[in-house]
Write a protein that holds these residues in place. Structure first.
Motif, PDB file in Angstrom:
ATOM      1  N   SER A   1      58.533 -30.769  30.510  1.00 58.69           N
ATOM      2  CA  SER A   1      59.627 -30.153  31.258  1.00 58.69           C
ATOM      3  C   SER A   1      60.972 -30.432  30.605  1.00 58.69           C
ATOM      4  CB  SER A   1      59.644 -30.663  32.707  1.00 58.69           C
ATOM      5  OG  SER A   1      59.803 -32.075  32.726  1.00 58.69           O
ATOM      6  N   LYS A   2      61.953 -29.641  30.996  1.00 59.87           N
ATOM      7  CA  LYS A   2      63.310 -29.793  30.505  1.00 59.87           C
ATOM      8  C   LYS A   2      63.859 -31.169  30.880  1.00 59.87           C
ATOM      9  CE  LYS A   2      67.864 -27.633  30.976  1.00 59.87           C
ATOM     10  NZ  LYS A   2      68.631 -26.547  31.643  1.00 59.87           N
ATOM     11  N   ASP A   3      64.686 -31.734  30.014  1.00 60.26           N
ATOM     12  CA  ASP A   3      65.357 -33.024  30.202  1.00 60.26           C
ATOM     13  C   ASP A   3      64.413 -34.221  30.127  1.00 60.26           C
ATOM     14  OD1 ASP A   3      67.873 -31.843  30.475  1.00 60.26           O
ATOM     15  OD2 ASP A   3      67.576 -31.513  32.631  1.00 60.26           O
ATOM     16  N   MET A   4      63.168 -34.005  29.667  1.00 63.71           N
ATOM     17  CA  MET A   4      62.252 -35.126  29.425  1.00 63.71           C
ATOM     18  C   MET A   4      62.640 -35.839  28.131  1.00 63.71           C
ATOM     19  SD  MET A   4      58.342 -34.012  30.298  1.00 63.71           S
ATOM     20  CE  MET A   4      57.787 -35.536  29.529  1.00 63.71           C
ATOM     21  N   THR A   5      62.517 -37.156  28.167  1.00 66.99           N
ATOM     22  CA  THR A   5      62.652 -37.933  26.937  1.00 66.99           C
ATOM     23  C   THR A   5      61.260 -38.128  26.379  1.00 66.99           C
ATOM     24  OG1 THR A   5      64.620 -39.067  27.764  1.00 66.99           O
ATOM     25  CG2 THR A   5      63.443 -40.091  25.924  1.00 66.99           C
TER      26      THR A   5
ATOM     27  N   LYS B   1      68.123 -31.911  22.905  1.00 67.34           N
ATOM     28  CA  LYS B   1      69.524 -32.143  23.212  1.00 67.34           C
ATOM     29  C   LYS B   1      70.028 -33.255  22.314  1.00 67.34           C
ATOM     30  CE  LYS B   1      69.937 -30.954  28.141  1.00 67.34           C
ATOM     31  NZ  LYS B   1      70.249 -31.528  29.492  1.00 67.34           N
TER      32      LYS B   1
ATOM     33  N   LEU C   1      65.503 -35.952  23.710  1.00 70.24           N
ATOM     34  CA  LEU C   1      65.618 -35.346  25.033  1.00 70.24           C
ATOM     35  C   LEU C   1      65.437 -33.838  24.913  1.00 70.24           C
ATOM     36  CD1 LEU C   1      66.345 -36.000  28.043  1.00 70.24           C
ATOM     37  CD2 LEU C   1      68.715 -35.425  27.433  1.00 70.24           C
TER      38      LEU C   1
ATOM     39  N   LYS D   1      65.792 -30.025  25.740  1.00 68.52           N
ATOM     40  CA  LYS D   1      66.709 -29.140  26.454  1.00 68.52           C
ATOM     41  C   LYS D   1      66.004 -27.873  26.935  1.00 68.52           C
ATOM     42  CE  LYS D   1      68.586 -26.764  22.358  1.00 68.52           C
ATOM     43  NZ  LYS D   1      69.809 -26.499  21.590  1.00 68.52           N
ATOM     44  N   THR D   2      64.748 -27.684  26.475  1.00 72.91           N
ATOM     45  CA  THR D   2      63.929 -26.556  26.945  1.00 72.91           C
ATOM     46  C   THR D   2      62.526 -27.068  27.241  1.00 72.91           C
ATOM     47  OG1 THR D   2      63.277 -26.003  24.674  1.00 72.91           O
ATOM     48  CG2 THR D   2      65.193 -24.854  25.575  1.00 72.91           C
TER      49      THR D   2
ATOM     50  N   LEU E   1      71.645 -36.565  21.864  1.00 75.11           N
ATOM     51  CA  LEU E   1      71.915 -37.745  22.688  1.00 75.11           C
ATOM     52  C   LEU E   1      73.238 -38.367  22.261  1.00 75.11           C
ATOM     53  CD1 LEU E   1      68.363 -39.372  22.757  1.00 75.11           C
ATOM     54  CD2 LEU E   1      69.459 -38.018  24.543  1.00 75.11           C
TER      55      LEU E   1
END
Length: 340
Positions: free
Chosen positions: A225-229, A277, A260, A262-263, A279
């Motif tokens: 999922s989005k925003d997962m590290t 993304k 991270l 972003k998609t 960081l």
């Protein structure tokens, strides 16, 4: 009685030939010689040119030696053999000549003996020898191009078609490819090659196809999922064709772990840097070292980041000593360089 019969038979005493009979025989011999010797003399130099009904030639011009057997002395036969009879047909094609035309061409040569004989069928057929391109030769040449283009990476030819191939003259055959890039970003192959025989251009071919480059790349082990590290358990290596993807996927998990997203990504999707993304190197509220260089001065002081800061980008920092907020460039996770 016996003696009289013997003499009447044309013999004299003791079996001697009668002179009258001898004269008759001599005259007959002279008549025979007069009839035969001129006929024998008609062959003149004794040159006889026997033309075959069909022949196979290799060169661009038909020579007499290509289509006939020449009975003559060595040098004379060699000279007669080089008499040209016209252009040869295209490779693989057949040309015909009639007897009278061929004889006129040969007899019009200045070196043709006046009383030489030409033995020729009513029609003569001449075929030009030829050769075709071996598909393996073309494939090998394309493989050489791909090695140069992809610097010996493991590229495979999935499809290949050849257009424009025909029959070429016999000789040393080679291919000369155009200089432009033969492959586009989707793995489509398109290239033209000149066909050379003994260094002379004899035509061209067009080659089209599809190539692939299979490598192990980093892919999502499960739906992400989005925003997962990302962690190592979120990722796996999978063999794919690079030409199926616009962006170049990562080939090392270490370059993805800790990033991270972003998609979102579905299970099996390749992971590429455009999905991450950035960081921040400096997080909002973090204590940083502020440095400033002006003229011969080098100033260091402490400050607090007022926002997230990214590498080599401007960030607002509050000077702890003065309370003033100024902007600087993030150099690493703990240093901001003040710009005047």
């Amino acid at each position: 009685m016996k003696m009289a019969r013997f003499e009447r038979a044309g013999y004299g005493m003791k079996g001697v030939i009668n002179p009258n009979i001898r004269r008759c025989c001599l005259m007959l011999c002279l008549v025979f010689a007069g009839a035969v010797l001129p006929a024998m003399a008609d062959t003149g130099s004794g040159v006889v040119i026997t033309v075959r009904a069909d022949s196979l030639v290799a060169g661009e011009e038909i020579l007499l030696k290509d289509v006939a057997l020449i009975a003559a002395d060595g040098l004379e036969a060699q000279a007669l053999g080089n008499i040209g009879l016209g252009n040869a047909p295209k490779p693989g094609k057949i040309k015909h000549m009639d007897k009278d035309r061929l004889a006129r061409i040969v007899q019009s040569s200045r070196i043709f003996p006046q009383k030489a004989q030409i033995v020729c069928p009513d029609r003569v057929y001449v075929k030009r020898a030829g050769q075709t391109l071996d598909r393996e030769v073309v494939v090998s040449r394309v493989e050489d191009l791909l090695k140069d283009r992809f610097m010996n990476r493991s590229v495979e030819i999935e499809e290949l078609s050849i257009r424009g191939d025909e029959i070429y003259p016999v000789g040393s055959l080679d291919l000369d490819a155009e200089s432009r890039d033969p492959v586009d970003g989707h793995g489509r192959l398109s290239v033209s090659m000149d066909v050379l025989v003994d260094g002379k251009r004899q035509g061209s071919i067009r080659i089209r196809g599809i190539i692939s480059e299979y490598v192990d790349v980093v892919c999502a082990r499960r739906d992400l999922s989005k925003d997962m590290t990302l962690s190592e358990r979120d990722l796996t290596l999978k063999r794919i064709n690079l030409f199926d993807f616009k962006d170049l996927p990562l080939r090392d998990m270490d370059h993805a772990v800790g990033k991270l997203l972003k998609t979102p990504a579905r299970s099996g999707d390749p992971i590429d840097p455009s999905m991450f993304k950035n960081l921040p190197l400096v997080e909002k509220g973090k204590m940083v070292t502020m440095i400033a260089n002006k003229d011969y001065l080098h100033i260091r002081t402490m400050g607090i980041a007022k926002e997230d800061g990214y590498e080599n980008q401007l960030v607002a920092v509050e000077n702890i000593s003065s309370g003033k907020v100024i902007r600087g460039i993030v150099r690493d996770g703990a240093t901001v360089e003040i710009v005047y």
